[in-house]
Design a protein around this motif. Structure first.
Motif, PDB file in Angstrom:
ATOM      1  N   PRO A  22      -4.722  -2.984  -6.770  1.00 16.98           N
ATOM      2  CA  PRO A  22      -4.967  -4.285  -6.127  1.00 16.98           C
ATOM      3  C   PRO A  22      -4.010  -4.582  -4.978  1.00 16.98           C
ATOM      4  O   PRO A  22      -4.394  -5.247  -4.021  1.00 16.98           O
ATOM      5  CB  PRO A  22      -4.786  -5.275  -7.286  1.00 16.98           C
ATOM      6  N   SER A  23      -2.780  -4.082  -5.053  1.00 17.14           N
ATOM      7  CA  SER A  23      -1.822  -4.272  -3.959  1.00 17.14           C
ATOM      8  C   SER A  23      -1.788  -3.074  -3.021  1.00 17.14           C
ATOM      9  O   SER A  23      -1.454  -3.219  -1.839  1.00 17.14           O
ATOM     10  CB  SER A  23      -0.411  -4.512  -4.516  1.00 17.14           C
ATOM     11  N   THR A  63       1.756  -9.989 -11.818  1.00 22.88           N
ATOM     12  CA  THR A  63       2.557  -9.517 -10.688  1.00 22.88           C
ATOM     13  C   THR A  63       1.819  -9.644  -9.368  1.00 22.88           C
ATOM     14  O   THR A  63       2.407 -10.031  -8.349  1.00 22.88           O
ATOM     15  CB  THR A  63       2.976  -8.053 -10.922  1.00 22.88           C
ATOM     16  N   HIS A  64       0.531  -9.314  -9.337  1.00 24.02           N
ATOM     17  CA  HIS A  64      -0.205  -9.419  -8.080  1.00 24.02           C
ATOM     18  C   HIS A  64      -0.282 -10.868  -7.597  1.00 24.02           C
ATOM     19  O   HIS A  64      -0.299 -11.132  -6.388  1.00 24.02           O
ATOM     20  CB  HIS A  64      -1.610  -8.830  -8.241  1.00 24.02           C
ATOM     21  N   GLU A  65      -0.294 -11.822  -8.537  1.00 24.86           N
ATOM     22  CA  GLU A  65      -0.274 -13.231  -8.163  1.00 24.86           C
ATOM     23  C   GLU A  65       1.098 -13.618  -7.623  1.00 24.86           C
ATOM     24  O   GLU A  65       1.203 -14.424  -6.671  1.00 24.86           O
ATOM     25  CB  GLU A  65      -0.638 -14.095  -9.365  1.00 24.86           C
ATOM     26  N   ILE A  66       2.153 -13.067  -8.193  1.00 22.17           N
ATOM     27  CA  ILE A  66       3.509 -13.313  -7.674  1.00 22.17           C
ATOM     28  C   ILE A  66       3.596 -12.846  -6.229  1.00 22.17           C
ATOM     29  O   ILE A  66       4.138 -13.538  -5.358  1.00 22.17           O
ATOM     30  CB  ILE A  66       4.545 -12.578  -8.552  1.00 22.17           C
ATOM     31  N   PRO A 116      -4.497  -0.398  -2.211  1.00 18.21           N
ATOM     32  CA  PRO A 116      -5.827   0.199  -2.391  1.00 18.21           C
ATOM     33  C   PRO A 116      -5.907   1.659  -1.982  1.00 18.21           C
ATOM     34  O   PRO A 116      -6.799   2.374  -2.429  1.00 18.21           O
ATOM     35  CB  PRO A 116      -6.725  -0.679  -1.509  1.00 18.21           C
ATOM     36  N   GLU A 117      -4.962   2.114  -1.159  1.00 19.77           N
ATOM     37  CA  GLU A 117      -4.985   3.521  -0.750  1.00 19.77           C
ATOM     38  C   GLU A 117      -4.808   4.469  -1.937  1.00 19.77           C
ATOM     39  O   GLU A 117      -5.213   5.634  -1.874  1.00 19.77           O
ATOM     40  CB  GLU A 117      -3.898   3.795   0.300  1.00 19.77           C
ATOM     41  N   LEU A 118      -4.222   3.979  -3.026  1.00 13.04           N
ATOM     42  CA  LEU A 118      -4.066   4.826  -4.210  1.00 13.04           C
ATOM     43  C   LEU A 118      -5.417   5.200  -4.798  1.00 13.04           C
ATOM     44  O   LEU A 118      -5.622   6.333  -5.240  1.00 13.04           O
ATOM     45  CB  LEU A 118      -3.227   4.106  -5.277  1.00 13.04           C
ATOM     46  N   ARG A 119      -6.341   4.257  -4.795  1.00 16.19           N
ATOM     47  CA  ARG A 119      -7.681   4.550  -5.319  1.00 16.19           C
ATOM     48  C   ARG A 119      -8.425   5.493  -4.376  1.00 16.19           C
ATOM     49  O   ARG A 119      -9.088   6.442  -4.806  1.00 16.19           O
ATOM     50  CB  ARG A 119      -8.451   3.245  -5.490  1.00 16.19           C
ATOM     51  N   VAL A 134      -1.527   4.101 -13.713  1.00 15.67           N
ATOM     52  CA  VAL A 134      -0.768   3.576 -12.574  1.00 15.67           C
ATOM     53  C   VAL A 134      -1.715   3.188 -11.445  1.00 15.67           C
ATOM     54  O   VAL A 134      -1.575   2.118 -10.837  1.00 15.67           O
ATOM     55  CB  VAL A 134       0.252   4.628 -12.081  1.00 15.67           C
ATOM     56  N   ARG A 135      -2.677   4.050 -11.160  1.00 13.78           N
ATOM     57  CA  ARG A 135      -3.646   3.736 -10.101  1.00 13.78           C
ATOM     58  C   ARG A 135      -4.338   2.402 -10.362  1.00 13.78           C
ATOM     59  O   ARG A 135      -4.410   1.543  -9.483  1.00 13.78           O
ATOM     60  CB  ARG A 135      -4.690   4.847 -10.028  1.00 13.78           C
TER      61      ARG A 135
END
Length: 872
Positions: free
Chosen positions: A336-337, A3-6, A339-342, A330-331
């Protein structure tokens, strides 16, 4: 393809084609028509509506979205999701249909894009959109281009305004997934992956679209597209549905670990696995954007999502806390899309942990309610739990119907599902009616947009100037543009440039004066109803103001300085709370008024100890004594993140952002006005800290002279108390505490004496019992001043003295002008059919009262003490 590549390929495709990359907006925007952002175009609405000029001719974004209309259907099907990502490309008067179709086709089929086989693709167009049909013929045979009506292929915003025909791209999943015949025949087999909206019309009536043609055309033709990231991932990863894609399946895998069960082995279990996977993503993303669980609005939706996860895990046999573990998955999947979650996970985890703990307690309480209701059903000889009971469990305790059905089945009962669903439908209808009324109440910005279109935006001078020369470019009275406004008129004035700050970001608006040749407008409020336009609301105190008149605009300096001090102090309080409590203390709202501030922040751990507040206050005032420079500068959003500037939840920021620094202590994104040095604040005094909702606390404070005045009053009060108690100020807490404790002891002793005096009359009252048909009756007015508790105790004592014979006791007393009565019966009286609760109506009217209770004891009150003899 992951998905991140999409997402990366989508963004690279459009940025290389000249589109400005715009970050996803928060899920929470200042839009009264939306609970959450639900489409990629939402953050661009001002440009489509004409409320503001677009800062770029074309843009692209990956927008996080939440749709909550079908929460109860999530998990039951594989088509419903609450959180999803919408990839979009937008043109604001630049390219139109041909460009949109070419861009989409190149990305979907190209080797540097998704490489999807063109033979698997279909397109739909609006029924009379011959232009789009002909454009698609360059890529597809006519047999794979279908014309559809307005329900499927015409789009608008849901309010009168821009709209247009749309063209959708579908992927044929093959005969195993359904019938031949294209999207018109079967949308399970033919999966929509992209919608291209050609916004060219002005819509009046909204529905049905085929019966109400547009009322005009837009001055610029715009493009708004939306590609469902999760749907494309489903195709490119060759899985059955979104729950099996790379960003969602790991949550199900974690649920499998906890439960020991396997996804795909049971239809019922699969529903629960999907609920967990969907809601965990939505919950983390919503909390990440600043929402905390509550009983209303967004917080209520979040609470439902989190509690459905816990219940689903319980139905899978998992008893231990699970939410944090799912959130970690989920985090790791989404960071990767996003980063504020981390970076913000400590706060997210704290919110989730507290909500799970609270719900587990609620679940226990709700289970007791269910057990009581089930026992009542069985005692009555029935086998079905009423629909209103199931609805109460759902509405009050958060039990979904599936959990109630499960518990009922275990108890050997069924549930009136139809009754439950009828009540649910009525609730949804009420909610829709409220939402419709809310949307209808959203102000019409036609007059403001007309000024914006004619004169352009307002230049703000207020960061450097508190007065300036301007020109009147708009006058609005009662929502209508006018050429002039005379004395006594309430008017809205638009200037080409202004020193006045419009209310926003928690900061109150400036006040002041607009003066011209022979006229004055006293400004009491300043707002920005459409982006880029500043509207001064006030009253013409003399003369007549006209369009194009040159004016001198002057801000009330004293008020502005006091408000600016409060705003700078708010930044310091925010920084102080985060230093003391960690990143979980995120701003959730604020008010900056002259000399005072209100700061709301998330605090999953609950109340902030007084010692922590004292330390924060001391630290803030130490920053003031350091007299640090307050610096504001404009930079890119990426650079602001890099240097650690805090952004506020729900705020929308452009590519360029304004950063406000107070020394090295505070650094925030902010568009408000501030002092030049921290020493100008003088003093910050924290007054109080309290809860304003689940997980949200509020601190109130005074700043500058207001803080000094408060402390001066406190000093006078302490001096007076010290003099009265003949003690030093530092001895007052102990001295006053001792006095209060002695008063409590004295009150308890007096209560004992009074209760003894009341009960001492019990024997005399029992001796005066009158025989009424074989029943001993004690009916009497007792001395005034006996309250309800003492009256009950006295009646019970008298009843006990009547022995084994049938007896009724009715006592009346007036306390502070309020009449109370108590009726008590002996067990033999009750055996004879005399119940206290049914005796009350026989006399209550005489004292203008009412009451009731159980067969052994009843009580009540009245408004007419003079009626006591008649009642007896």
């Amino acid at each position: 393809m992951q998905t991140h590549e999409i997402i990366r390929r989508f963004t690279d495709h459009f940025t290389s084609a000249g589109h400005t990359r715009v970050p996803s907006a928060s899920l929470i925007l200042d839009d009264p028509t939306l609970l959450f952002v639900n489409a990629g175009m939402v953050q661009f609405k001002p440009y489509f509506l004409g409320d503001a000029p677009a800062p770029y001719p074309r843009a692209t974004s990956i927008q996080k979205c939440v749709r909550t209309g079908d929460i109860d259907e999530v998990g039951r099907t594989t088509r419903h999701n609450t959180f999803f990502q919408m990839a979009g490309n937008f043109s604001f008067g630049d390219y139109f249909k041909a460009g949109a179709i070419e861009h989409a086709w190149e990305l979907v089929t190209g080797s540097s894009g998704y490489g999807i086989d063109p033979e698997r693709l279909w397109a739909t167009v609006y029924r009379n959109d011959d232009e789009a049909f002909d454009l698609w013929r360059r890529h597809l045979p006519e047999s794979r281009i279908q014309r559809r009506g307005g329900k499927d292929n015409y789009w608008d915003m849901g309010v009168p305004g821009p709209g247009g025909p749309c063209s959708e791209i579908y992927f044929d999943r093959g005969p195993a997934h359904g019938r031949d015949g294209g999207p018109e025949a079967d949308e399970d087999r033919y999966l929509e992956i992209w919608n291209l909206v050609f916004m060219q019309d002005v819509r009046g009536e909204l529905s049905p679209k085929d019966e109400h043609p547009p009322i005009g055309t837009l001055p610029k033709k715009n493009i708004d597209t939306g590609m469902g990231v999760e749907r494309v991932a489903t195709l490119l990863q060759d899985v059955e549905n979104v729950y099996e894609t790379d960003l969602v399946r790991p949550v199900i895998a974690r649920a499998e670990e906890f439960s020991g069960r396997r996804y795909g082995a049971s239809v019922q279990d699969d529903v629960r696995f999907r609920v967990i996977a969907d809601h965990a993503r939505s919950g983390v993303m919503i909390i990440g954007d600043g929402v905390t669980p509550s009983n209303e609005g967004r917080g209520y939706v979040l609470r439902r999502l989190l509690r459905r996860i816990v219940r689903s895990a319980r139905l899978l046999g998992v008893q231990e806390p699970v939410l944090n573990s799912f959130a970690e998955v989920v985090r790791d999947a989404m960071a990767p899309s996003y980063p504020e979650l981390r970076n913000d996970f400590e706060r997210i985890a704290a919110v989730i942990r507290n909500e799970e703990e609270a719900f587990l307690q609620t679940l226990t309480a709700g289970s007791r309610i269910f057990d009581t209701a089930a026992a009542t059903v069985r005692e009555s000889g029935r086998t079905q739990l009423p629909g209103d009971q199931a609805f109460k469990l759902h509405d009050t305790f958060g039990f979904p119907i599936d959990l109630t059905l499960e518990m009922a089945s275990e108890a050997g009962l069924t549930v009136d599902e139809q009754g439950f669903r009828t009540l649910m439908a009525e609730q949804r209808d009420r909610a829709k009616a409220d939402a419709k009324a809310h949307k209808a109440g959203h102000s019409d910005g036609t007059a403001y947009r007309a000024v914006l279109d004619a004169a352009g935006g307002t230049e703000f001078l207020g960061y450097t100037d508190l007065a300036g020369e301007s020109r009147v470019v708009g006058l609005i009275v009662d929502g209508v543009g006018v050429p002039a406004a005379g004395a006594g008129t309430a008017v809205e004035v638009v200037l080409d440039r202004t020193p006045f700050y419009a209310e926003g970001g928690g900061q109150q608006a400036d006040t002041g004066w607009i003066r011209g040749d022979g006229f004055t407008v006293e400004v009491g409020d300043v707002q920005s109803p459409v982006t880029g336009l500043v509207v001064h609301r006030g009253t013409v105190t003399d003369g007549e103001i006209t369009i194009d008149a040159p004016v001198h605009a002057e801000v009330d300096v004293t008020r502005r300085q006091a408000v600016s001090r409060a705003h700078s102090a708010t930044h310091l309080v925010h920084a102080g709370m985060r230093r003391a409590l960690g990143d979980s203390a995120a701003q959730a709202g604020s008010l900056n008024a002259p000399g005072r501030l209100r700061f709301d922040f998330t605090s999953p751990a609950g109340a902030v100890p007084a010692s922590v507040l004292a330390d924060v206050e001391d630290e803030i005032n130490d920053v003031l004594t350091g007299d640090h420079e307050v610096r504001a500068f404009v930079t890119t959003q990426d650079e602001a993140r890099r240097i650690g500037a805090m952004a506020l939840f729900g705020e929308k920021y452009g590519d360029s952002v304004r950063v406000v620094e107070i020394g090295d202590y505070s650094r925030e994104l902010c568009g408000g006005t501030h002092v030049h040095r921290s020493g100008q604040l003088g003093l910050v005094k924290l007054l109080s800290e309290a809860s304003i909702g689940a997980g949200v606390r509020r601190v109130e404070a005074l700043v500058g002279l207001d803080a000094f005045r408060f402390l001066a009053k406190e000093h006078v009060l302490v001096s007076q108390l010290a003099e009265q108690f003949k003690a030093k100020p530092e001895e007052l807490p102990e001295r006053i505490g001792g006095v209060v404790e002695r008063l409590r002891i004295a009150e308890r002793e007096l209560e004992k004496v009074r209760a003894g005096a009341v009960l001492s009359s019990a024997g005399a009252l029992a001796d005066e019992a009158e025989d009424i048909g074989g029943t001993a009756l004690v009916a009497a007015a007792v001395p005034d001043g006996i309250g309800g508790n003492d009256l009950r105790a006295l009646a019970s004592d008298v009843r006990g003295r009547l022995g084994a014979r049938p007896g009724v006791v009715a006592l009346f007393s007036t306390d502070a002008g309020k009449l109370s009565f108590v009726v008590a019966t002996t067990s033999s009286a009750r055996d004879a059919g005399l119940a206290a609760g049914t005796l009350v109506p026989s006399f209550a009217a005489a004292v203008g009262g009412r009451g009731g209770g159980k067969p052994d004891l009843a009580q009540g009150g009245g408004t007419d003490p003079s009626g006591v003899p008649a009642a007896i």
